[in-house]
Design an enzyme around this catalytic site. Sequence first.
Site, mmCIF file in Angstrom:
data_model
loop_
_atom_site.group_PDB
_atom_site.id
_atom_site.type_symbol
_atom_site.label_atom_id
_atom_site.label_comp_id
_atom_site.label_asym_id
_atom_site.label_seq_id
_atom_site.Cartn_x
_atom_site.Cartn_y
_atom_site.Cartn_z
ATOM 1 N N HIS A 243 0.863 -1.183 0.000
ATOM 2 C CA HIS A 243 0.000 0.000 0.000
ATOM 3 C C HIS A 243 0.903 1.238 0.000
ATOM 4 O O HIS A 243 2.139 1.118 -0.027
ATOM 5 C CB HIS A 243 -0.964 -0.017 1.197
ATOM 6 C CG HIS A 243 -0.290 -0.250 2.513
ATOM 7 N ND1 HIS A 243 0.618 0.634 3.060
ATOM 8 C CD2 HIS A 243 -0.374 -1.276 3.403
ATOM 9 C CE1 HIS A 243 1.042 0.176 4.219
ATOM 10 N NE2 HIS A 243 0.471 -0.993 4.459
ATOM 11 N N HIS B 133 4.043 1.300 2.297
ATOM 12 C CA HIS B 133 5.215 0.603 1.760
ATOM 13 C C HIS B 133 5.848 1.414 0.621
ATOM 14 O O HIS B 133 7.067 1.501 0.497
ATOM 15 C CB HIS B 133 4.822 -0.758 1.180
ATOM 16 C CG HIS B 133 4.180 -1.704 2.149
ATOM 17 N ND1 HIS B 133 2.874 -2.114 2.046
ATOM 18 C CD2 HIS B 133 4.686 -2.342 3.237
ATOM 19 C CE1 HIS B 133 2.598 -2.967 3.010
ATOM 20 N NE2 HIS B 133 3.664 -3.117 3.758
ATOM 21 N N GLN C 219 7.622 -14.958 12.660
ATOM 22 C CA GLN C 219 7.211 -13.815 13.479
ATOM 23 C C GLN C 219 5.719 -13.865 13.828
ATOM 24 O O GLN C 219 5.195 -12.949 14.444
ATOM 25 C CB GLN C 219 7.593 -12.489 12.813
ATOM 26 C CG GLN C 219 6.772 -12.114 11.589
ATOM 27 C CD GLN C 219 7.277 -10.831 10.951
ATOM 28 O OE1 GLN C 219 8.380 -10.772 10.421
ATOM 29 N NE2 GLN C 219 6.459 -9.772 11.009
ATOM 30 N N GLN D 205 7.913 4.150 10.649
ATOM 31 C CA GLN D 205 7.673 4.555 12.037
ATOM 32 C C GLN D 205 6.371 3.922 12.549
ATOM 33 O O GLN D 205 6.164 3.775 13.746
ATOM 34 C CB GLN D 205 7.588 6.092 12.073
ATOM 35 C CG GLN D 205 7.359 6.715 13.428
ATOM 36 C CD GLN D 205 8.498 6.479 14.402
ATOM 37 O OE1 GLN D 205 9.663 6.576 14.032
ATOM 38 N NE2 GLN D 205 8.160 6.163 15.643
HETATM 39 P P1 AMP Z 1 4.852 -4.949 6.616
HETATM 40 O O1 AMP Z 1 4.612 -5.381 5.223
HETATM 41 O O2 AMP Z 1 3.605 -4.657 7.382
HETATM 42 O O3 AMP Z 1 5.813 -5.852 7.348
HETATM 43 O O4 AMP Z 1 5.595 -3.541 6.529
HETATM 44 C C1 AMP Z 1 6.796 -3.392 5.807
HETATM 45 C C2 AMP Z 1 7.389 -2.034 6.129
HETATM 46 O O5 AMP Z 1 6.465 -1.015 5.764
HETATM 47 C C3 AMP Z 1 7.685 -1.859 7.630
HETATM 48 O O6 AMP Z 1 8.905 -1.134 7.783
HETATM 49 C C4 AMP Z 1 6.510 -1.038 8.088
HETATM 50 O O7 AMP Z 1 6.786 -0.245 9.227
HETATM 51 C C5 AMP Z 1 6.258 -0.158 6.869
HETATM 52 N N1 AMP Z 1 4.882 0.342 6.886
HETATM 53 C C6 AMP Z 1 3.738 -0.385 7.022
HETATM 54 N N2 AMP Z 1 2.667 0.433 7.063
HETATM 55 C C7 AMP Z 1 3.153 1.696 6.947
HETATM 56 C C8 AMP Z 1 2.549 2.991 6.923
HETATM 57 N N3 AMP Z 1 1.229 3.168 7.035
HETATM 58 N N4 AMP Z 1 3.344 4.067 6.802
HETATM 59 C C9 AMP Z 1 4.703 3.928 6.703
HETATM 60 N N5 AMP Z 1 5.331 2.744 6.716
HETATM 61 C C10 AMP Z 1 4.568 1.633 6.835
#
Ligand code: AMP
Length: 304
Positions: free
Chosen positions: A53, A56, A80, A167
């Site tokens: 999204h 990312h 995890q 963050q």
């Molecule tokens: P995930 O796919 O949920 O493991 O996230 C992958 C990376 O994207 C991680 O570093 C998350 O912190 C970052 N991330 C997920 N959602 C957001 C968001 N809304 N804003 C900024 N970074 C995000």
Amino acid sequence: MSKSMSASRERRDDGANHPQVARTIPEIRELLAAAPGKAGAVTGLVPTMGSLHEGHLSLARRAVEECDTSVLSIFINPIQFGVSEDFDSYPADIDGDLELAASAGIDLVFAPSAAEMYPPGFETSIDAGSVAEGLCGQSRPGHFQGVATVVAKLFNIIRPGRAYFGQKDAQQLAVVRRMARDLDYEVEIVACPTVRDSDGLALSSRNAYLSAEEREQAIVLFEALSLARKAVESGETSAARVKRMMRKRIAENYLVEYEYARIADPDTIQPVEKITGGPVLLAVAATIGSARLIDNVIATPPGG
Ligand code: AMP
């Protein structure tokens, strides 16, 4: 590059330049070795679990802008997830993800299988210590060991000069920083701001689990954080009072099952009792329908 390799840069009908995709560790290493290699070239890594999204993509665009070669990893990391968590139902859309990675200008996508990352006999685990214990560490035992272990593997496989984290997952960011520092990784950890929907809800792959009504109520997390941040910025020093304020606001919505509202040091994740020094992390977690959602903001007390 050998013809038998599945890695390929595909040019589709839309004319967009799609990233090269590697499914195995030797493939991504080969692609990285073939990347333009001027002296001091920096590889940027964006680790994700896919279902991409705008959150990312904000990390991806930054990696593309700041690095010579950009790699986005897509891996739903089994170690995890707890046994009763959503590993089996976690959303996946590799074709959509490749389109989005292409739109952000990503050079290489690393999308390994679980067997590639954890072959039979895999046993090593990285424990980031006290930074992994508070907040989500309490309700998700083993979660941050799983995160630290996969990130260490990705750092060893990709050898990035910069790695981009949101963050949005503040404790994960603190765990990765600690792990990178303690284990002497030569990587700059870049923290990127949380991307939100227009009403303030933090973007998350798990928002896809929400019904329309649940989606409406989910905004309460950001509302509680915003109230609390305002209180801290206006000089409220009692963490207990600020936590009560957040809890009360979250519990007002009947579809929202409160899990925690806490205040912590953003680097150590240790609880803060008196908010008198520098910036503090305000962090909340709740379950809405089948989605466990987390959110956080940083609040700076007056003069902090
Ligand atoms: P995930 O796919 O949920 O493991 O996230 C992958 C990376 O994207 C991680 O570093 C998350 O912190 C970052 N991330 C997920 N959602 C957001 C968001 N809304 N804003 C900024 N970074 C995000």
